[in-house]
Write an enzyme that holds these catalytic residues in place. Sequence first.
Site, PDB file in Angstrom:
ATOM      1  N   ASP A   6      20.696 -87.903   3.730  1.00 39.00           N
ATOM      2  CA  ASP A   6      20.865 -88.309   2.462  1.00 39.00           C
ATOM      3  C   ASP A   6      19.982 -89.205   1.999  1.00 39.00           C
ATOM      4  O   ASP A   6      19.711 -89.572   0.909  1.00 39.00           O
ATOM      5  CB  ASP A   6      22.247 -89.175   2.420  1.00 39.00           C
ATOM      6  CG  ASP A   6      22.346 -90.267   3.221  1.00 39.00           C
ATOM      7  OD1 ASP A   6      21.658 -90.376   4.229  1.00 39.00           O
ATOM      8  OD2 ASP A   6      23.225 -91.307   2.995  1.00 39.00           O
ATOM      9  N   GLU A   7      18.730 -89.342   2.699  1.00 45.09           N
ATOM     10  CA  GLU A   7      17.462 -90.140   2.260  1.00 45.09           C
ATOM     11  C   GLU A   7      16.227 -89.758   2.590  1.00 45.09           C
ATOM     12  O   GLU A   7      16.066 -88.965   3.545  1.00 45.09           O
ATOM     13  CB  GLU A   7      17.657 -91.715   2.427  1.00 45.09           C
ATOM     14  CG  GLU A   7      17.766 -92.151   3.714  1.00 45.09           C
ATOM     15  CD  GLU A   7      17.866 -93.701   4.107  1.00 45.09           C
ATOM     16  OE1 GLU A   7      17.145 -94.278   3.326  1.00 45.09           O
ATOM     17  OE2 GLU A   7      18.482 -94.073   5.057  1.00 45.09           O
TER      18      GLU A   7
ATOM     19  N   ASP B 117      17.544 -91.806  -2.411  1.00 44.11           N
ATOM     20  CA  ASP B 117      19.012 -92.394  -1.502  1.00 44.11           C
ATOM     21  C   ASP B 117      20.051 -91.680  -2.236  1.00 44.11           C
ATOM     22  O   ASP B 117      20.358 -92.256  -3.467  1.00 44.11           O
ATOM     23  CB  ASP B 117      19.096 -93.885  -1.338  1.00 44.11           C
ATOM     24  CG  ASP B 117      19.841 -94.048  -0.337  1.00 44.11           C
ATOM     25  OD1 ASP B 117      20.639 -93.121   0.392  1.00 44.11           O
ATOM     26  OD2 ASP B 117      20.373 -95.219   0.005  1.00 44.11           O
TER      27      ASP B 117
END
Length: 357
Positions: free
Chosen positions: A103-104, A8
């Site tokens: 983003d993860e 993350d």
Amino acid sequence: MRKIIHVDMDCYFAAVEMRDFPEYRGKPLAVGGSRERRGVISTCNYEARRFGVRSAMATAYAQKLCPDLILVPGRMQVYKDVSSQIRAIFSRYTELIEPLSLDEAYLDVSDCKLHKGSATLIAEAIRRDILAETGLTASAGVAPVKFLAKVASDLNKPNGQYVIPPDKVPEFIRTLSLRQIPGVGKVTAEKLSSLGLNTCGDVQTYPKQELITRFGKFGAVLIERAQGIDDRGLSVSRERKSVGVETTLAQDIYTLEQCQQVMPGLIQELSTRLSRSAKDRQIHKQVVKLKFSDFKQTTIEHRSNDVSVMMFYELLAQAIARQDGRGIRLLGVAVGLSDKSLISEVDPLQTQLVLSI
């Protein structure tokens, strides 16, 4: 036993802005829409979070909490480009990657031979590579199952990692708050708390059949999660499930007629997006979404393989019936996409909105 890593990125959009514009560093910063356009915060840095600013918060409210908040509109193409760099780093270690957003992502490194096959060392290496090649920090969680890896990635932020070894799962899970389990929202957590259920340990001793009776399928899943069980594999191929477009209005509107004036622009943009990104996919439902002045929202959907402009207007009328006098701040339209591609016999008009209808 599987080895799952959840990576993350730390306050991703804001971190990219601080990397590219050093003058933002050390100051409260948020990426989002302006208060004049009644926007919301997409993400913010840790300096802003100290003032109580959070993602999905109305920009106007965020600026009340933090009058010195620096607000930038965001550069989505830049964020996508950096995300592609990060994805390339992941692929050095495994082909089993499940992206959750820009983003993860989940990574299954069970078969990775690098770093002696240690998921802990692999996670450290991935984070080092990301920092060296993008200038951004990432946090990671390592566990034998997906949901625990995601929980773990939040426990040592920012720029850290947390490992839950298989033999430590029973001990860790016993005291884990139910609010930390992905999918347990505020309302559900309050319902569980009213039954005396606040931790996974509480669920372990609660009558299973009563949980299933009260909560149905979710109750059965909760029983598994409370024991550290999560048999889900990684969804390596993640085709988009829907295409939609929405707009936050400059001022609240209140009538069906006002909403109808907004619809043509939304429908035209939806048609453009469909033809660009989902022209070979079968449609299985139409959706209209309203968000009200109290930030609560409602969606109405209609299942069909055909797309009808008139149906969007019918769904809009049904959604307006739930207004209860509230102002409408956001209006959106979308279509759901099935996993199947269109076959040649299907009328190609089913893949686009016929605006003349």
